[in-house]
Scaffold this motif. Structure first.
Motif, short mmCIF file in Angstrom:
data_model
loop_
_atom_site.label_atom_id
_atom_site.label_comp_id
_atom_site.label_asym_id
_atom_site.label_seq_id
_atom_site.Cartn_x
_atom_site.Cartn_y
_atom_site.Cartn_z
N SER A 148 19.27 3.36 66.10
CA SER A 148 18.26 2.51 65.47
C SER A 148 18.79 1.09 65.37
O SER A 148 19.92 0.86 64.90
CB SER A 148 17.92 3.04 64.07
N ASN A 149 17.96 0.14 65.80
CA ASN A 149 18.26 -1.28 65.57
C ASN A 149 19.67 -1.67 66.01
O ASN A 149 20.39 -2.38 65.31
CB ASN A 149 18.05 -1.64 64.10
N GLY A 150 20.07 -1.19 67.17
CA GLY A 150 21.35 -1.60 67.73
C GLY A 150 22.55 -0.85 67.22
O GLY A 150 23.68 -1.18 67.58
N LEU A 151 22.35 0.19 66.41
CA LEU A 151 23.46 0.98 65.88
C LEU A 151 23.31 2.45 66.29
O LEU A 151 22.20 2.97 66.39
CB LEU A 151 23.53 0.89 64.36
N VAL A 152 24.44 3.09 66.51
CA VAL A 152 24.50 4.52 66.80
C VAL A 152 25.13 5.20 65.59
O VAL A 152 26.26 4.88 65.21
CB VAL A 152 25.34 4.80 68.06
N TYR A 153 24.41 6.15 64.98
CA TYR A 153 24.88 6.85 63.80
C TYR A 153 25.24 8.29 64.17
O TYR A 153 24.51 8.95 64.90
CB TYR A 153 23.80 6.89 62.71
N PHE A 154 26.34 8.77 63.63
CA PHE A 154 26.68 10.18 63.84
C PHE A 154 27.53 10.66 62.68
O PHE A 154 28.18 9.88 61.97
CB PHE A 154 27.42 10.38 65.17
N GLY A 155 27.50 11.97 62.48
CA GLY A 155 28.32 12.59 61.46
C GLY A 155 29.56 13.18 62.08
O GLY A 155 29.48 13.91 63.07
N ALA A 156 30.73 12.86 61.55
CA ALA A 156 31.97 13.47 62.00
C ALA A 156 32.14 14.82 61.34
O ALA A 156 31.70 15.04 60.20
CB ALA A 156 33.16 12.57 61.68
N PHE A 157 32.78 15.74 62.04
CA PHE A 157 32.93 17.11 61.55
C PHE A 157 33.57 17.16 60.17
O PHE A 157 33.26 18.04 59.35
CB PHE A 157 33.77 17.91 62.55
N ASP A 158 34.47 16.20 59.88
CA ASP A 158 35.16 16.21 58.59
C ASP A 158 34.38 15.50 57.48
O ASP A 158 34.93 15.20 56.43
CB ASP A 158 36.55 15.60 58.72
N GLY A 159 33.08 15.23 57.71
CA GLY A 159 32.23 14.76 56.63
C GLY A 159 31.99 13.28 56.55
O GLY A 159 31.32 12.81 55.63
N ARG A 160 32.48 12.51 57.49
CA ARG A 160 32.22 11.07 57.48
C ARG A 160 30.93 10.77 58.24
O ARG A 160 30.62 11.40 59.23
CB ARG A 160 33.37 10.30 58.13
N LEU A 161 30.18 9.77 57.77
CA LEU A 161 29.03 9.23 58.48
C LEU A 161 29.45 7.87 59.02
O LEU A 161 29.92 7.01 58.27
CB LEU A 161 27.82 9.09 57.56
#
Length: 698
Positions: A148-161
């Motif tokens: 969205s809006n030039g950013l890629v978001y993902f969740g890391a397995f260890d709980g970080r966004l």
């Protein structure tokens, strides 16, 4: 940080033009929609991109592209392939925007790829500690990103966004989503961006956590709101009225809050811009056993439910609980689809849901009113649903003393493998299955107590159940089911050779695409189920395909890589290759990558052991090893080897692998503080004794 200047104001002209009806207040007609919302709405008509996890906000996984049809799909050829460099389950739905594909691999590694050529643009490794792998019940997969809006978001397995710059892959911000690091929370699901917020849940119910879902500012990563799915300690103030209401359905004598209660939101989230509501599916109880977590009974809200929330505030709006008093790991986290359907001569705004428990639900998405539910596979835990929307549960399914051959079992009649819906055929396409399992309530259970013979209790599982204390009598299967949600009946089916097949994609070319456990990508006529095309790939497929258009050409892509909880120990194909993205077109000319043959060698032999230790070794093996390695010499070994077919040197030196961390960089847990050398001797005796017994029977 990037400034929050990406909103555009779309003002409706209806009020101004309809002079006969007077002027409508601008505040009522104005719709604030961010660029992502506009792009997704426009793309729903063109299908050029695959901009969101389920294609659009409705998550129908239906593409309007029709260059590839029932007539020419037989001509599909490989356009390109891309090596993800992974050896565990690949669960990602790729996102494709303006010729760039964003896809995740195990251990939450993000790849940006040229969608025309398969050329790598960048990768980002969040460097999840491999020791964290044991905190996940069901492999270290990741189901994808949001863009969205030039950013890629993902969740890391260890709980970080984490938010990355879409062009460069550089980290923009990172936030810790885990409220209590003493609890084994994980993230495997794909985040969603609704309006100006990025939203993510978590996993960990088997290990004893309290479920919640959290919204973060999409530009800064600052927490906007958090909504818990189950109540906390009733001696402390409830976070909101919804939690107060939920607490009335739990028995506090079970001290459910000590084991968290469960209800994790580890997969499905969907958004209706028109109603300005978001919907989530919630998970199973912690522990699984209903009467251990809530001895006095009760529905245990909001386990195994669909819940509608206000996306701006996280406030509760309504809920529908599909499995009250869940006792069988019947999560409702499976993908939710929004559709408008003719119900009793009236067009209703509904949501469609086919969760683990084997029933297909049609629910009014404005009010949460139950409309209908019918089983899409055989079930034995309930005889159906009454008019109020409650299941009529069988007495056997609630037995406190006898083993129950649950149909479906805890793997579910439909797991996270995405279903799709075609507005053209008005059918939903479900990856259906049965994986047999019998269950029995443990007479006694204490939170986090390790007990030999209790499934994975040595690694933190809290089920309160014996699994497979007796051999289940049901048969395994995997099938593609086309389901009519209006008539609530099957339209057609296709039988696969194994459970645990991939998600589905449907298109305006009247096609349904699905990957399979036996390493094929297949295409079917969406109307009648005729198989029209298939191609072999180098590994079993568990993810869902996508389609997109670049330079006027339609492509079909699938991220392949065998794994997931069933795929850790079983397999449907003897092909082996690193996780790979395969992309097809009508005039592709690429050569497929080379694969290896899975070598299920002879049963291990030639290792000295004391047969008298084998029985104690069985209990230790069930408590610590079986979920990953399967039954020695019985299961085939999936993404993780079966120890019954190991090299004799491995079993001889088992202490190095179990106690000394030789394979820690691959996610093998260090058991040095949980098991002794004497324990390892007993486990070795069980492995070798089982291999010898099987060899003798052969």
């Amino acid at each position: 940080m990037i400034k929050n200047n990406r909103r555009i104001l779309l003002t409706s002209l209806v009020g101004a033009l309809a002079a006969g009806h007077g002027m409508v207040a601008a505040a009522d007609e104005a719709k604030y929609v961010d660029e992502t919302h506009k792009a997704i709405a426009e793309n729903r008509e063109t299908g050029k991109n695959w901009p969101a996890h389920g294609f659009d906000y409705q998550e129908q996984r239906f593409s309007p592209l029709d260059e590839i049809t029932t007539k020419n799909v037989k001509d599909l050829k490989l356009e390109w392939s891309y090596n993800l460099g992974s050896s565990r389950g690949v669960e990602s739905t790729p996102i494709v925007i303006d010729g760039v594909m964003y896809v995740t691999a195990p251990w939450s590694i993000v790849h940006a790829v040229d969608a025309r050529t398969g050329e790598k643009l960048w990768t980002y490794d969040p460097e999840v500690p491999r020791s964290y792998g044991e905190k996940g019940c069901c492999d270290v997969g990741n189901r994808g990103v949001a863009v969205s809006n030039g950013l890629v978001y993902f969740g890391a397995f260890d709980g970080r966004l984490i938010a990355l710059d879409a062009k460069t892959g550089e980290r923009v911000w990172e936030t810790d989503t885990i409220e209590n690091r003493d609890k084994p929370y994980t993230i495997t699901g794909a985040p969603r961006v609704f309006k100006d917020k990025v939203i993510i849940g978590n996993g960990g119910a088997e290990y004893g956590v309290r479920g919640y879902i959290t919204a973060y500012d999409a530009d800064t990563g600052e927490e906007a709101w958090r909504w818990y799915t189950v109540p906390g300690n009733p001696d402390e103030p409830f976070e909101n009225d919804a939690m107060k209401m939920a607490a009335e359905t739990w028995d506090p004598s079970g001290k459910y809050w000590e084991a968290g209660g469960g209800g994790t939101v580890w997969d499905s989230m969907v958004f209706d811009p028109e109603l300005d509501l978001m919907y989530i599916g919630t998970g199973n109880g912690s522990p699984w056993s209903h009467l251990h977590r809530s001895p006095g009974g009760g529905d245990n809200l909001f386990l195994a439910s669909i819940v509608a929330l206000d996306p701006d505030t996280g406030e509760y709006v309504w809920h529908y609980q599909e499995t009250p008093g869940d006792n069988w790991d019947y999560t409702s986290t499976q993908d939710i689809i929004l559709a408008d359907l003719p119900i009793n001569d009236e067009t209703r705004k509904v949501l469609l849901h086919a969760p683990k428990n084997g029933f297909f639900y049609v629910v009014d998405r404005e009010t949460g009113e139950f409309i209908s539910a019918e089983n899409f596979v055989d079930v034995n835990w309930a005889t159906g649903y009454d008019e109020s929307g409650r299941p009529m549960v069988t007495a056997e399914a609630r037995s406190e003393d006898e083993a129950f051959d649950a149909i479906p079992g805890p793997y579910g009649a439909h797991n996270w493998h995405s279903m799709s819906f075609s507005p053209d055929t008005q059918l939903a396409y479900i990856p259906a299955q049965n994986i047999p399992a019998s269950m029995q309530k443990m007479p006694e259970w204490d939170y986090n107590e390790e007990e030999p013979g209790v499934f994975m209790s040595g690694t933190g599982w809290n089920t309160g159940m014996f699994l497979n204390p007796t051999e289940p009598g049901s048969k395994p299967f995997g099938r593609l089911v086309a389901w009519d949600p209006v008539e609530q009946q099957e339209a057609w089916r296709y039988e696969h050779i194994s459970p645990w097949n991939g998600g589905t994609l449907t298109t305006a070319g009247n096609l349904v695409f699905q990957g399979t456990a036996d390493a094929r990508l297949m295409a079917f006529n969406a109307s009648n189920g005729d198989k029209l095309w298939d191609t072999m790939v180098g590994t079993g497929i568990v993810a869902a395909p996508v389609t997109y258009e670049v330079d006027g050409r339609q492509f079909v892509s699938i991220a392949a890589g065998w794994g997931g909880v069933y795929g850790l120990v079983q397999r449907g194909s003897d092909r082996t290759i690193p996780g790979t993205v395969y992309t097809y077109s009508l005039d592709g000319k690429a050569e497929p990558p080379e694969y290896s043959q899975h070598q299920q060698t002879n049963l291990v032999s030639g290792v000295d052991y004391n047969p008298e230790l084998a029985e104690e070794g069985l209990g230790l093996y069930i408590a610590n090893c079986v979920a990953c390695h399967g039954v020695p010499g019985v299961d085939r070994g999936g993404a993780i080897p079966n120890l019954g077919y190991s090299n004799a040197k491995v079993i001889s030196d088992l202490e190095s692998f179990v106690l000394n961390g030789v394979l820690a960089n691959r996610g093998m847990p260090d058991f040095s503080e949980r098991l002794s050398e004497e324990d390892v001797d007993k486990i070795r005796a069980f492995i070798m004794g089982t291999a010898d017994t099987i060899r003798a029977s052969q």
